[in-house]
Motif scaffolding. Structure first.
Motif, PDB file in Angstrom:
ATOM      1  N   ARG A   1       0.775  -1.307  -0.217  1.00  0.00           N
ATOM      2  CA  ARG A   1      -0.089   0.110  -0.097  1.00  0.00           C
ATOM      3  C   ARG A   1       0.691   1.279   0.184  1.00  0.00           C
ATOM      4  O   ARG A   1       0.415   2.163  -0.548  1.00  0.00           O
ATOM      5  N   HIS A   2       1.875   1.130   0.810  1.00  0.00           N
ATOM      6  CA  HIS A   2       2.683   2.568   0.808  1.00  0.00           C
ATOM      7  C   HIS A   2       3.372   2.895  -0.676  1.00  0.00           C
ATOM      8  O   HIS A   2       3.427   4.032  -0.994  1.00  0.00           O
ATOM      9  N   LYS A   3       3.650   1.867  -1.355  1.00  0.00           N
ATOM     10  CA  LYS A   3       4.306   2.113  -2.745  1.00  0.00           C
ATOM     11  C   LYS A   3       3.018   2.588  -3.724  1.00  0.00           C
ATOM     12  O   LYS A   3       3.392   3.301  -4.407  1.00  0.00           O
ATOM     13  N   ILE A   4       2.173   2.176  -3.412  1.00  0.00           N
ATOM     14  CA  ILE A   4       0.791   2.465  -4.230  1.00  0.00           C
ATOM     15  C   ILE A   4       0.613   4.142  -3.962  1.00  0.00           C
ATOM     16  O   ILE A   4       0.433   4.679  -4.641  1.00  0.00           O
ATOM     17  N   PHE A   5       0.518   4.214  -2.773  1.00  0.00           N
ATOM     18  CA  PHE A   5       0.075   5.797  -2.189  1.00  0.00           C
ATOM     19  C   PHE A   5       1.385   6.595  -3.012  1.00  0.00           C
ATOM     20  O   PHE A   5       0.867   7.699  -3.449  1.00  0.00           O
ATOM     21  N   GLU A   6       2.504   6.265  -2.679  1.00  0.00           N
ATOM     22  CA  GLU A   6       3.694   7.029  -3.388  1.00  0.00           C
ATOM     23  C   GLU A   6       3.357   7.063  -4.868  1.00  0.00           C
ATOM     24  O   GLU A   6       3.607   8.308  -5.519  1.00  0.00           O
ATOM     25  N   ALA A   7       3.169   6.311  -5.743  1.00  0.00           N
ATOM     26  CA  ALA A   7       2.712   6.252  -6.913  1.00  0.00           C
ATOM     27  C   ALA A   7       1.550   7.113  -7.290  1.00  0.00           C
ATOM     28  O   ALA A   7       1.657   7.788  -8.241  1.00  0.00           O
ATOM     29  N   ILE A   8       0.482   7.157  -6.390  1.00  0.00           N
ATOM     30  CA  ILE A   8      -0.750   7.819  -6.814  1.00  0.00           C
ATOM     31  C   ILE A   8      -0.179   9.497  -6.448  1.00  0.00           C
ATOM     32  O   ILE A   8      -0.499  10.261  -7.295  1.00  0.00           O
ATOM     33  N   HIS A   9       0.594   9.689  -5.592  1.00  0.00           N
ATOM     34  CA  HIS A   9       1.025  11.114  -5.103  1.00  0.00           C
ATOM     35  C   HIS A   9       1.844  11.518  -6.260  1.00  0.00           C
ATOM     36  O   HIS A   9       1.529  12.848  -6.775  1.00  0.00           O
ATOM     37  N   ARG A  10       2.754  10.843  -6.918  1.00  0.00           N
ATOM     38  CA  ARG A  10       3.492  11.071  -7.951  1.00  0.00           C
ATOM     39  C   ARG A  10       2.697  11.209  -9.061  1.00  0.00           C
ATOM     40  O   ARG A  10       2.923  12.243  -9.854  1.00  0.00           O
ATOM     41  N   GLY A  11       1.535  10.666  -9.482  1.00  0.00           N
ATOM     42  CA  GLY A  11       0.883  10.924 -10.670  1.00  0.00           C
ATOM     43  C   GLY A  11      -0.014  12.029 -10.471  1.00  0.00           C
ATOM     44  O   GLY A  11      -0.079  12.800 -11.442  1.00  0.00           O
ATOM     45  N   LEU A  12      -0.440  12.235  -9.313  1.00  0.00           N
ATOM     46  CA  LEU A  12      -1.392  13.341  -9.017  1.00  0.00           C
ATOM     47  C   LEU A  12      -0.553  14.667  -9.300  1.00  0.00           C
ATOM     48  O   LEU A  12      -1.186  15.834  -9.768  1.00  0.00           O
ATOM     49  N   LYS A  13       0.835  14.714  -8.989  1.00  0.00           N
ATOM     50  CA  LYS A  13       1.630  16.019  -9.218  1.00  0.00           C
ATOM     51  C   LYS A  13       2.029  16.092 -10.771  1.00  0.00           C
ATOM     52  O   LYS A  13       2.222  17.094 -11.126  1.00  0.00           O
ATOM     53  N   GLU A  14       2.411  14.883 -11.396  1.00  0.00           N
ATOM     54  CA  GLU A  14       3.153  14.985 -12.752  1.00  0.00           C
ATOM     55  C   GLU A  14       1.756  15.175 -13.880  1.00  0.00           C
ATOM     56  O   GLU A  14       1.999  15.615 -14.850  1.00  0.00           O
ATOM     57  N   TYR A  15       0.591  14.741 -13.602  1.00  0.00           N
ATOM     58  CA  TYR A  15      -0.368  14.617 -14.433  1.00  0.00           C
ATOM     59  C   TYR A  15      -1.676  15.327 -14.127  1.00  0.00           C
ATOM     60  O   TYR A  15      -2.031  15.450 -12.945  1.00  0.00           O
ATOM     61  N   GLU A  16      -2.488  15.458 -14.987  1.00  0.00           N
ATOM     62  CA  GLU A  16      -4.010  16.197 -14.940  1.00  0.00           C
ATOM     63  C   GLU A  16      -4.691  14.998 -14.856  1.00  0.00           C
ATOM     64  O   GLU A  16      -5.438  14.439 -15.763  1.00  0.00           O
ATOM     65  N   VAL A  17      -5.203  14.697 -13.633  1.00  0.00           N
ATOM     66  CA  VAL A  17      -5.850  13.551 -13.182  1.00  0.00           C
ATOM     67  C   VAL A  17      -7.219  13.899 -12.960  1.00  0.00           C
ATOM     68  O   VAL A  17      -7.471  14.920 -12.171  1.00  0.00           O
ATOM     69  N   THR A  18      -8.155  13.312 -13.508  1.00  0.00           N
ATOM     70  CA  THR A  18      -9.683  13.353 -13.345  1.00  0.00           C
ATOM     71  C   THR A  18     -10.292  12.303 -12.619  1.00  0.00           C
ATOM     72  O   THR A  18     -11.488  12.487 -12.011  1.00  0.00           O
ATOM     73  N   GLY A  19      -9.512  11.456 -12.311  1.00  0.00           N
ATOM     74  CA  GLY A  19     -10.155  10.300 -11.640  1.00  0.00           C
ATOM     75  C   GLY A  19      -9.220   8.944 -11.430  1.00  0.00           C
ATOM     76  O   GLY A  19      -8.160   8.983 -12.038  1.00  0.00           O
ATOM     77  N   ILE A  20      -9.375   8.051 -10.523  1.00  0.00           N
ATOM     78  CA  ILE A  20      -8.556   7.107 -10.310  1.00  0.00           C
ATOM     79  C   ILE A  20      -9.530   5.713 -10.246  1.00  0.00           C
ATOM     80  O   ILE A  20     -10.565   5.863  -9.840  1.00  0.00           O
ATOM     81  N   VAL A  21      -8.944   4.632 -10.958  1.00  0.00           N
ATOM     82  CA  VAL A  21      -9.535   3.403 -10.775  1.00  0.00           C
ATOM     83  C   VAL A  21      -8.909   2.411 -10.180  1.00  0.00           C
ATOM     84  O   VAL A  21      -7.813   2.194 -10.484  1.00  0.00           O
ATOM     85  N   THR A  22      -9.621   1.696  -9.154  1.00  0.00           N
ATOM     86  CA  THR A  22      -8.868   0.401  -8.644  1.00  0.00           C
ATOM     87  C   THR A  22      -9.654  -0.834  -9.116  1.00  0.00           C
ATOM     88  O   THR A  22     -10.961  -0.767  -9.095  1.00  0.00           O
ATOM     89  N   VAL A  23      -8.776  -2.021  -9.492  1.00  0.00           N
ATOM     90  CA  VAL A  23      -9.666  -3.165 -10.038  1.00  0.00           C
ATOM     91  C   VAL A  23      -8.739  -4.147  -9.690  1.00  0.00           C
ATOM     92  O   VAL A  23      -7.479  -4.132  -9.717  1.00  0.00           O
ATOM     93  N   GLY A  24      -9.378  -5.344  -9.722  1.00  0.00           N
ATOM     94  CA  GLY A  24      -8.757  -6.548  -9.355  1.00  0.00           C
ATOM     95  C   GLY A  24      -9.954  -7.778  -9.398  1.00  0.00           C
ATOM     96  O   GLY A  24     -10.910  -7.444  -9.272  1.00  0.00           O
ATOM     97  N   HIS A  25      -9.219  -8.826  -9.423  1.00  0.00           N
ATOM     98  CA  HIS A  25      -9.832 -10.238  -9.412  1.00  0.00           C
ATOM     99  C   HIS A  25      -9.750 -10.995  -8.046  1.00  0.00           C
ATOM    100  O   HIS A  25      -8.499 -11.159  -7.819  1.00  0.00           O
ATOM    101  N   SER A  26     -10.642 -11.667  -7.592  1.00  0.00           N
ATOM    102  CA  SER A  26     -10.419 -12.328  -6.447  1.00  0.00           C
ATOM    103  C   SER A  26      -9.655 -11.616  -5.302  1.00  0.00           C
ATOM    104  O   SER A  26     -10.162 -10.539  -4.999  1.00  0.00           O
ATOM    105  N   LEU A  27      -8.782 -12.255  -4.645  1.00  0.00           N
ATOM    106  CA  LEU A  27      -7.862 -11.450  -3.754  1.00  0.00           C
ATOM    107  C   LEU A  27      -7.467 -10.083  -3.982  1.00  0.00           C
ATOM    108  O   LEU A  27      -7.577  -9.172  -3.243  1.00  0.00           O
TER     109      LEU A  27
END
Length: 125
Positions: free
Chosen positions: A33-59
């Motif tokens: 989770r902390h690596k994901i948070f870092e990536a999201i923070h970086r993406g929010l700073k570097e790009y014009e973000v209008t939304g975030i999608v989380t997706v997965g199967h099973s676990l």
């Protein structure tokens, strides 16, 4: 992953409010989770973000639910974005208090929250 699936006892979620999550799901999610948070923070700073999608199967779908929960509970995403959570054949995440707090977070968020869970007929509760 099979070992994590068998860890069915519940642990308190750090957000409190009586929220509990299944130990195996939490262990899997907490490891990244902390690596994901870092990536999201970086993406929010570097790009014009209008939304975030989380997706997965099973676990992975269950982990995506926890991520969406934490994005709102820890106020990681700024107001005004769309948060979409998609899960396919997910495991149960936690207890009723966690579900109730998710609904509160989603309704209080100053943006749009969309939740899609796809289960087969006999996938269970």
């Amino acid at each position: 992953q099979a070992v994590y699936d068998c860890m069915i006892w519940r642990l308190p979620h750090p957000v409190g409010h009586g929220c509990k999550v299944y130990a195996g799901v939490w262990k899997m999610y907490d490891g990244c989770r902390h690596k994901i948070f870092e990536a999201i923070h970086r993406g929010l700073k570097e790009y014009e973000v209008t939304g975030i999608v989380t997706v997965g199967h099973s676990l992975g779908g269950t982990v995506s639910q926890l991520l969406a929960f934490d994005l709102l509970s820890e106020e990681i995403i700024p107001p005004g974005l769309t948060l979409k959570m998609l899960g396919f054949g997910c495991l149960r995440v936690g207890n009723a208090e966690l579900a109730a707090y998710w609904r509160k977070l989603a309704s209080d968020y100053e943006g749009k929250v969309e939740e899609y869970i796809v289960k087969a007929y006999n996938d269970g509760g």
